[in-house]
Design an enzyme around this catalytic site. Structure first.
Site, short mmCIF file in Angstrom:
data_model
loop_
_atom_site.label_atom_id
_atom_site.label_comp_id
_atom_site.label_asym_id
_atom_site.label_seq_id
_atom_site.Cartn_x
_atom_site.Cartn_y
_atom_site.Cartn_z
N GLY A 272 0.32 -1.18 0.19
CA GLY A 272 0.35 -0.26 0.10
C GLY A 272 0.83 1.11 0.24
O GLY A 272 0.19 2.67 0.33
N PRO A 315 4.36 -4.61 -1.26
CA PRO A 315 3.68 -3.41 -1.83
C PRO A 315 3.77 -4.53 -3.94
O PRO A 315 4.42 -4.66 -3.67
CB PRO A 315 5.77 -2.96 -1.83
CG PRO A 315 6.96 -3.99 -1.47
CD PRO A 315 5.61 -4.67 -0.74
N GLY A 316 3.32 -3.21 -4.24
CA GLY A 316 3.46 -3.44 -5.56
C GLY A 316 3.45 -2.75 -6.66
O GLY A 316 4.64 -1.90 -6.99
N CYS A 388 -16.08 6.05 -26.47
CA CYS A 388 -17.42 6.31 -26.35
C CYS A 388 -18.46 6.99 -24.65
O CYS A 388 -19.26 6.23 -24.69
CB CYS A 388 -18.55 5.91 -27.37
SG CYS A 388 -19.27 6.42 -28.09
N1 LLP Z 1 -1.25 -6.57 -0.81
C1 LLP Z 1 -2.95 -7.14 -0.45
C2 LLP Z 1 -3.24 -8.40 0.37
C3 LLP Z 1 -3.77 -6.18 -0.89
O1 LLP Z 1 -4.46 -6.36 -1.32
C4 LLP Z 1 -2.82 -5.08 -1.95
C5 LLP Z 1 -3.11 -4.53 -3.21
C6 LLP Z 1 -1.33 -4.91 -2.20
C7 LLP Z 1 -1.07 -5.75 -1.24
C8 LLP Z 1 -0.48 -4.04 -2.98
O2 LLP Z 1 -0.77 -2.90 -2.42
P1 LLP Z 1 -0.27 -1.72 -3.61
O3 LLP Z 1 1.47 -1.45 -2.56
O4 LLP Z 1 -0.15 -2.08 -4.49
O5 LLP Z 1 -1.09 -0.24 -3.20
N2 LLP Z 1 -6.71 -1.17 -8.31
C9 LLP Z 1 -6.64 -0.08 -7.65
C10 LLP Z 1 -5.48 -0.63 -6.73
C11 LLP Z 1 -6.05 -1.76 -6.00
C12 LLP Z 1 -5.31 -2.27 -5.09
C13 LLP Z 1 -5.82 -3.81 -3.77
N3 LLP Z 1 -4.55 -4.66 -3.16
C14 LLP Z 1 -6.03 1.67 -8.12
O6 LLP Z 1 -5.11 1.00 -9.14
O7 LLP Z 1 -5.64 1.97 -7.79
#
Ligand code: LLP
Length: 478
Positions: A272, A315-316, A388
């Protein structure tokens, strides 16, 4: 050259001194302009990329992905070591997953987090060691769980009581012991710039803290399951450590209670971490973030007189978001004059099918001319797609040079995370190719969709019924 801000511009958007500049932290560190003013990413001029692959095009800077992955790994490992434990990083594949990216993660010493059977298959196709995979999801089917157990997925993160029983049945049949964590809902839900804590969080993920002890007791009764710890993820695009501190404190109360009934060697605090989409965003340096979160857990453990567990994070976006740049070609331009100012609409050859985030979340992005520099005066502009739908916005607010014209290339940075994964074929627009660039070389890692791909699932076309496809129309009926 400096135009006055218009009333239509949001407060956070300053008129740029130089509408060609590339804001640090928003763009990949390799991004710069060459002697002709054209954008270069990963050592490759964008003109070359577009000549070979067309537009729209998602460019992924491999060096940037690897650098950010390694920086997060080192920051958390350093912070954890300083407090007497260790830390693992799981790359959250939902942000963007392909076999190439999964391999980069393994090569950088990361694990991989998947949240569906499909993501699991991509990780396995990349030969990620299943022991280094974590499997999430609030509705993992029996078939998904079975294949995860069969291939030897390292940790399955249980989300509900039903999954405990599903896994118990599978492990009883296969005679294996599966390591599991339990995802809890700490009641802390953190959003960008806004931190709010509620006792009863109204959302689908995890199990309420109050129910968790009984669920862990049930897991511990089952010989096919090995409980390794609690998992908690509080949200996405979070700035600062306050939300993580509060959540860790609540989860540690439960963690300490569970230690009375058996070992709890690990704690996963999810992902996150926020990134800069525009120059108005100011994420904390990763070392600061890591030290702040790990120190909070260490203090919490000391206060409760318990050992610090092995920590993991997922982290993603913080790894892949700023490594992506989408290239578009400008097609049409129009000025819309309103009571309180005027706004220029620049239409590009993609849109909400390759970046749904503005439409879904009101997400803000930025943009720059990519094929050249310009001395044009900055004009408040909105970059829109070709779909559209009036909500088909790519960049809601940006100052772009007045002479931006059809045929110019436009680059939108910070599109590496959650753009390709959320992409669609809306209006039968094919999904763009994804090209990795590094040290002056480019290679396609996901090919673009073709018209044949678009038609491939339409049974009526693969077995044409000529009457249905080409109905006779009489004069004047069209
Ligand atoms: N771990 C879990 C259990 C999660 O549900 C998520 C994201 C992550 C890790 C990774 O979060 P990050 O580090 O990437 O913020 N589609 C949305 C974001 C959805 C996130 C869902 N879960 C957007 O485009 O902002």
């Amino acid at each position: 050259m400096h135009s006055a801000p218009t009333a239509l511009a949001p407060d956070w958007l300053a008129v740029p001194d130089d509408p060609d500049d590339l804001a640090a932290g928003v763009w990949p560190a390799s991004a710069h302009r060459d002697a002709d003013g054209a954008l270069v990413i990963g050592g490759v001029p964008v003109g070359d990329l577009v000549r070979s692959h067309g537009t729209p095009l998602l460019v992924l800077d491999e060096g940037e992905v690897r650098r950010r992955a390694a920086a997060l790994r080192d920051a958390f490992e350093t912070a954890a070591t300083a407090h007497g434990t260790s830390a693992r990083i799981y790359y959250a594949g939902k942000a963007f997953l392909s076999t190439a990216v999964a391999r980069w993660m393994v090569e950088e010493g990361l694990n991989v987090d998947v949240c569906t059977g499909g993501e699991l298959q991509v990780a396995l196709a990349a030969s990620v060691d299943p022991a280094h995979i974590g499997f999430h999801g609030n509705n993992k089917s029996a078939a998904e769980l079975e294949s995860a157990v069969e291939v030897g997925v390292g940790t399955i993160i249980i989300d509900s009581s039903i999954e405990i029983e599903r896994l118990a049945a599978i492990t009883a049949r296969t005679g294996t012991v599966q390591r599991v964590m339990l995802r809890v809902n700490s009641g802390v839900h953190a959003e960008t710039h806004d931190f709010l804590a509620t006792a009863h969080e109204d959302q689908k993920f995890g199990t309420p803290l109050a129910d968790a002890a009984a669920m862990v007791a049930r897991i511990r009764e089952l010989s096919g399951l090995e409980f390794v710890g609690l998992h908690c993820h509080i949200g996405s695009q979070i700035f600062g450590v306050a939300g993580f501190r509060e959540s860790a404190s609540r989860v540690l109360d439960l963690h300490a209670e569970l230690l009375e009934g058996g070992p709890v060697p690990q704690l996963n605090l999810g992902g996150g971490f926020g990134i800069a989409y525009t120059r108005a965003d100011d994420p904390a340096p990763v070392a600061e973030l890591a030290e702040g979160i790990v120190a909070a857990v260490a203090e919490g453990c000391a206060a409760r007189g318990i050992d610090l567990p092995l920590l993991s994070f997922e982290p993603g976006r913080a790894i892949i978001g700023n490594a992506g740049v989408t290239l578009y070609e400008i097609g049409t331009i129009k000025d819309v004059v309103l009571e309180n100012g005027s706004r220029r609409y620049l239409s590009v050859d993609g849109g909400m099918s390759d970046n749904a985030r503005p439409a879904l979340y009101g997400a803000q992005f930025s943009a720059r001319l990519a094929s050249r520099e310009s001395d044009g005066e900055p004009v408040l502009s909105r970059v829109v797609g070709k779909h559209c739908e009036s909500g088909d916005i790519v960049v809601d607010h940006e100052y772009l040079p007045a002479d931006a014209a059809p045929g110019d290339l436009l680059a939108v940075p910070a599109t590496g995370a959650y753009c390709a994964p959320l992409s669609s074929n809306y209006n039968h627009v094919p999904r763009p190719p994804i090209v990795a660039v590094r040290d002056g070389a480019a290679r396609v890692i996901v090919r673009g969709e073709t018209v044949a791909d678009l038609l491939s699932r339409d049974v009526g076309i693969t077995e044409p019924d000529s009457d249905a496809l080409h109905p006779q129309t009489s004069e004047g009926e069209r």
